[in-house]
Write a protein that holds these residues in place. Structure first.
Motif, PDB file in Angstrom:
ATOM      1  N   TYR B  35      63.728  15.796  -5.158  1.00 38.90           N
ATOM      2  CA  TYR B  35      63.362  16.951  -5.971  1.00 38.90           C
ATOM      3  C   TYR B  35      62.085  17.557  -5.412  1.00 38.90           C
ATOM      4  O   TYR B  35      61.256  16.857  -4.834  1.00 38.90           O
ATOM      5  CB  TYR B  35      63.109  16.539  -7.431  1.00 38.90           C
ATOM      6  CG  TYR B  35      64.318  16.024  -8.173  1.00 38.90           C
ATOM      7  CD1 TYR B  35      64.699  14.685  -8.084  1.00 38.90           C
ATOM      8  CD2 TYR B  35      65.085  16.869  -8.979  1.00 38.90           C
ATOM      9  CE1 TYR B  35      65.804  14.204  -8.760  1.00 38.90           C
ATOM     10  CE2 TYR B  35      66.190  16.392  -9.660  1.00 38.90           C
ATOM     11  CZ  TYR B  35      66.545  15.063  -9.543  1.00 38.90           C
ATOM     12  OH  TYR B  35      67.643  14.598 -10.218  1.00 38.90           O
ATOM     13  N   ALA B  89      54.986  19.336  -4.115  1.00 36.98           N
ATOM     14  CA  ALA B  89      55.142  17.890  -4.255  1.00 36.98           C
ATOM     15  C   ALA B  89      56.633  17.584  -4.155  1.00 36.98           C
ATOM     16  O   ALA B  89      57.453  18.240  -4.805  1.00 36.98           O
ATOM     17  CB  ALA B  89      54.594  17.416  -5.587  1.00 36.98           C
ATOM     18  N   PHE B  91      59.460  14.752  -4.707  1.00 36.25           N
ATOM     19  CA  PHE B  91      59.709  13.490  -5.392  1.00 36.25           C
ATOM     20  C   PHE B  91      61.066  12.941  -5.003  1.00 36.25           C
ATOM     21  O   PHE B  91      62.056  13.673  -4.889  1.00 36.25           O
ATOM     22  CB  PHE B  91      59.672  13.676  -6.908  1.00 36.25           C
ATOM     23  CG  PHE B  91      58.291  13.897  -7.455  1.00 36.25           C
ATOM     24  CD1 PHE B  91      57.769  15.169  -7.582  1.00 36.25           C
ATOM     25  CD2 PHE B  91      57.506  12.812  -7.831  1.00 36.25           C
ATOM     26  CE1 PHE B  91      56.487  15.373  -8.081  1.00 36.25           C
ATOM     27  CE2 PHE B  91      56.229  13.005  -8.325  1.00 36.25           C
ATOM     28  CZ  PHE B  91      55.715  14.286  -8.451  1.00 36.25           C
ATOM     29  N   PHE B 105      61.550   7.396 -10.576  1.00 32.34           N
ATOM     30  CA  PHE B 105      60.885   8.235  -9.597  1.00 32.34           C
ATOM     31  C   PHE B 105      59.802   7.496  -8.824  1.00 32.34           C
ATOM     32  O   PHE B 105      59.124   6.610  -9.345  1.00 32.34           O
ATOM     33  CB  PHE B 105      60.250   9.447 -10.293  1.00 32.34           C
ATOM     34  CG  PHE B 105      61.255  10.503 -10.632  1.00 32.34           C
ATOM     35  CD1 PHE B 105      62.098  10.367 -11.713  1.00 32.34           C
ATOM     36  CD2 PHE B 105      61.388  11.623  -9.828  1.00 32.34           C
ATOM     37  CE1 PHE B 105      63.060  11.329 -12.003  1.00 32.34           C
ATOM     38  CE2 PHE B 105      62.342  12.605 -10.112  1.00 32.34           C
ATOM     39  CZ  PHE B 105      63.165  12.455 -11.204  1.00 32.34           C
ATOM     40  N   GLY B 106      59.645   7.914  -7.573  1.00 27.15           N
ATOM     41  CA  GLY B 106      58.513   7.481  -6.785  1.00 27.15           C
ATOM     42  C   GLY B 106      57.284   8.320  -7.114  1.00 27.15           C
ATOM     43  O   GLY B 106      57.353   9.240  -7.929  1.00 27.15           O
ATOM     44  N   PRO B 107      56.150   8.010  -6.486  1.00 25.94           N
ATOM     45  CA  PRO B 107      54.899   8.707  -6.792  1.00 25.94           C
ATOM     46  C   PRO B 107      54.806  10.098  -6.192  1.00 25.94           C
ATOM     47  O   PRO B 107      53.878  10.840  -6.489  1.00 25.94           O
ATOM     48  CB  PRO B 107      53.839   7.785  -6.186  1.00 25.94           C
ATOM     49  CG  PRO B 107      54.550   7.085  -5.075  1.00 25.94           C
ATOM     50  CD  PRO B 107      55.964   6.914  -5.532  1.00 25.94           C
TER      51      PRO B 107
END
Lengths: 113, 114
Positions: B35, B89, B91, B105-107
């Motif tokens: 995303y 960003a 994700f 989700f990852g950071p």
């Protein structure tokens, strides 16, 4: 096309009080999933709560609960006993059979000490 | 059990360079989603992959963007010839199965294009 609407760009609440964040969505499908995610300043996306559309019972996770009104296509999040650590952006999202998460624009929650 | 890992966390590129973003899903997860989040906006779906297969890339720009999830190793989102508008960003999320499962989700990787 599926859409998710969060009509409150920003909400504030006094610490220890209750706040409700609103979310509406639009879909023609009958089977789907709804989520609330939290994004604190660290920008990590954290799952808060999940609701299956086929379940009539509202999901609850500790201080977080939802009011799911399927006919009205409404999915609000209630946070009880608000804490300073709850301050974040809150995103409502929707997933249908396409596996994609469709996201609202987010609500910034401010906790007043 | 480690969560979804993304690296780098921050990436700076000049216009025209390539950006490679990596995502390692949670252990036992074979479904990966990418995303993009522009400032002050929600996330927008880009692509959904299973091992060695692209399932849905309907959210990917037609040019310069590609994604893979090889049999071994992390999923890679590649952006060629980056432009300033690619600053965002990115994700990655993973799930154990597809449509009934929660995506974790990852950071995120924050890409800045100078």
């Amino acid at each position: 096309a599926q859409t998710v609407t969060q009509s409150q760009p920003e909400m504030s609440v006094q610490e220890a009080e209750t706040v409700t964040l609103s979310c509406t969505y639009d879909t023609s499908e009958s089977d789907y999933y709804l989520f609330w995610y939290k994004q604190p300043p660290s920008r990590q996306m954290i799952l808060v709560i999940r609701q299956e559309a086929y379940k009539q019972q509202n999901a609850t996770e500790n201080r977080f609960s939802v009011n799911f009104q399927k006919a009205a296509k409404s999915f609000s999040l209630k946070i009880s006993d608000s804490q300073l650590g709850d301050a974040a952006m809150y995103f409502c999202s929707f997933m249908d059979s396409n596996y994609q998460l469709i996201w609202g624009a987010g609500t910034k929650l401010i906790i007043k000490p | 059990n480690a969560g979804v890992m993304q690296n780098p966390r921050h990436l700076v590129r000049r216009r025209g360079q390539e950006a490679r973003l990596r995502c390692s899903p949670m252990k036992g997860h074979s479904h990966v989603y990418w995303y993009r989040q522009l400032p002050e906006e929600g996330l927008k779906f880009m692509v959904y992959l299973q091992k060695e297969n692209i399932i849905d890339e309907s959210g990917m720009p037609k040019e310069r963007f590609s994604a893979e999830f090889p049999k071994e190793g992390p999923s890679i989102l590649r952006i060629q010839q980056v432009v300033r508008g690619d600053s965002a960003a990115y994700f990655c999320a993973s799930s154990q199965s597809a449509w009934t499962d929660t995506q974790y989700f990852g950071p995120g990787t924050r890409l800045t294009v100078l």
